[in-house]
Write a protein that holds these residues in place. Structure first.
Motif, PDB file in Angstrom:
ATOM      1  N   ASN A 113       0.858  -1.190   0.000  1.00 43.31           N
ATOM      2  CA  ASN A 113       0.000   0.000   0.000  1.00 43.31           C
ATOM      3  C   ASN A 113       0.890   1.236   0.000  1.00 43.31           C
ATOM      4  O   ASN A 113       1.766   1.373   0.855  1.00 43.31           O
ATOM      5  CB  ASN A 113      -0.922  -0.007   1.226  1.00 43.31           C
ATOM      6  CG  ASN A 113      -1.975   1.079   1.154  1.00 43.31           C
ATOM      7  OD1 ASN A 113      -2.231   1.634   0.094  1.00 43.31           O
ATOM      8  ND2 ASN A 113      -2.592   1.375   2.281  1.00 43.31           N
ATOM      9  N   GLU A 143       0.216   5.397  -0.593  1.00 43.61           N
ATOM     10  CA  GLU A 143      -0.748   6.465  -0.883  1.00 43.61           C
ATOM     11  C   GLU A 143      -0.348   7.743  -0.174  1.00 43.61           C
ATOM     12  O   GLU A 143       0.481   7.741   0.733  1.00 43.61           O
ATOM     13  CB  GLU A 143      -2.156   6.059  -0.470  1.00 43.61           C
ATOM     14  CG  GLU A 143      -2.303   5.730   1.000  1.00 43.61           C
ATOM     15  CD  GLU A 143      -3.683   5.191   1.324  1.00 43.61           C
ATOM     16  OE1 GLU A 143      -4.387   5.870   2.091  1.00 43.61           O
ATOM     17  OE2 GLU A 143      -4.040   4.111   0.830  1.00 43.61           O
ATOM     18  N   THR A 176      -3.827  13.829  -4.922  1.00 40.43           N
ATOM     19  CA  THR A 176      -3.755  12.549  -4.216  1.00 40.43           C
ATOM     20  C   THR A 176      -3.182  11.453  -5.109  1.00 40.43           C
ATOM     21  O   THR A 176      -3.238  11.545  -6.339  1.00 40.43           O
ATOM     22  CB  THR A 176      -5.149  12.118  -3.729  1.00 40.43           C
ATOM     23  OG1 THR A 176      -5.989  11.892  -4.855  1.00 40.43           O
ATOM     24  CG2 THR A 176      -5.764  13.181  -2.825  1.00 40.43           C
ATOM     25  N   TYR A 177      -2.661  10.408  -4.478  1.00 45.46           N
ATOM     26  CA  TYR A 177      -2.184   9.227  -5.211  1.00 45.46           C
ATOM     27  C   TYR A 177      -2.418   7.981  -4.371  1.00 45.46           C
ATOM     28  O   TYR A 177      -2.455   8.035  -3.142  1.00 45.46           O
ATOM     29  CB  TYR A 177      -0.706   9.366  -5.598  1.00 45.46           C
ATOM     30  CG  TYR A 177       0.239   9.658  -4.468  1.00 45.46           C
ATOM     31  CD1 TYR A 177       0.874   8.624  -3.773  1.00 45.46           C
ATOM     32  CD2 TYR A 177       0.536  10.971  -4.086  1.00 45.46           C
ATOM     33  CE1 TYR A 177       1.757   8.894  -2.744  1.00 45.46           C
ATOM     34  CE2 TYR A 177       1.420  11.239  -3.052  1.00 45.46           C
ATOM     35  CZ  TYR A 177       2.025  10.204  -2.393  1.00 45.46           C
ATOM     36  OH  TYR A 177       2.907  10.470  -1.365  1.00 45.46           O
ATOM     37  N   LYS A 178      -2.621   6.872  -5.065  1.00 48.24           N
ATOM     38  CA  LYS A 178      -2.797   5.579  -4.400  1.00 48.24           C
ATOM     39  C   LYS A 178      -2.182   4.514  -5.295  1.00 48.24           C
ATOM     40  O   LYS A 178      -2.629   4.296  -6.412  1.00 48.24           O
ATOM     41  CB  LYS A 178      -4.276   5.288  -4.162  1.00 48.24           C
ATOM     42  CG  LYS A 178      -4.511   4.018  -3.355  1.00 48.24           C
ATOM     43  CD  LYS A 178      -5.951   3.931  -2.859  1.00 48.24           C
ATOM     44  CE  LYS A 178      -6.198   2.666  -2.086  1.00 48.24           C
ATOM     45  NZ  LYS A 178      -5.635   2.651  -0.762  1.00 48.24           N
TER      46      LYS A 178
END
Length: 195
Positions: A56, A58, A70-72
């Motif tokens: 994960n 983000e 934002t980023y994921k």
């Protein structure tokens, strides 16, 4: 009598010059320019990385206009070096992999929090401690752009999770709590939209 009158006029003229100079200095100090460098576009970053139970990655960036990108789990990501630095090109590539949030930070709020960047940048950070396992690591970073080298110099505000350390500056706690609140608001918005 003329000499006394000339001295009086000279003192009045000097007083006027001092007043005008003081007003000019005051007005210059009141300018609400919170960008550390005119060419600097990114001011803050929050990032979370966890390799336990699946990968994960983000977080978000905040730019000079109060936009939140934002980023994921982005592909082809440029991670900062051990000193939290990124080149301008690396940062631009990362921003191109982000999504602009519909949450925007007001100019007053940006001015209030970005005014602490220089103080945080000049402060020391506590030693890193391993405090957990499998929790991942969150970092809160502020940036100064060095125009001559094209480097966004990152400064750690706080790290928490598997490892923890924090900037010793008085304002670092205030800024990290603000970034954490933004992250919580983004998470709530994302959870509400996915339900």
């Amino acid at each position: 009598k003329n000499k006394r009158k000339n001295e009086l006029n000279s003192m009045q003229f000097q007083s006027k010059i001092i007043i005008i100079f003081s007003i000019a200095l005051f007005m210059a100090g009141c300018k609400k320019n919170y960008v550390v460098n005119e060419k600097q576009h990114i001011l803050f970053q929050y990032e979370y990385v966890n390799h336990a139970w699946g990968y994960n990655h983000e977080g978000f960036f905040i730019d000079d206009e109060g936009n939140i990108m934002t980023y994921k789990n982005p592909e082809g990501w440029n991670f900062h070096d051990k000193n939290y630095n990124l080149t301008e090109n690396q940062l631009d590539e990362n921003i191109s992999r982000c999504t602009k949030s519909d949450i925007k930070i007001s100019k007053d709020e940006m001015a209030r929090f970005s005014s602490h960047i220089d103080n945080i940048a000049s402060s020391k950070v506590t030693a890193m401690k391993n405090v957990a396992a499998d929790a991942g690591t969150s970092v809160f970073i502020c940036y100064n752009f060095a125009e001559e080298s094209g480097i966004y110099k990152g400064f750690l505000i706080k790290m928490e999770g598997d490892f923890s350390c924090e900037n010793l500056n008085f304002y670092s706690k205030k800024v990290s709590l603000w970034l954490k609140e933004i992250n919580n608001n983004l998470s709530k918005k994302q959870n509400a939209s996915s339900s």
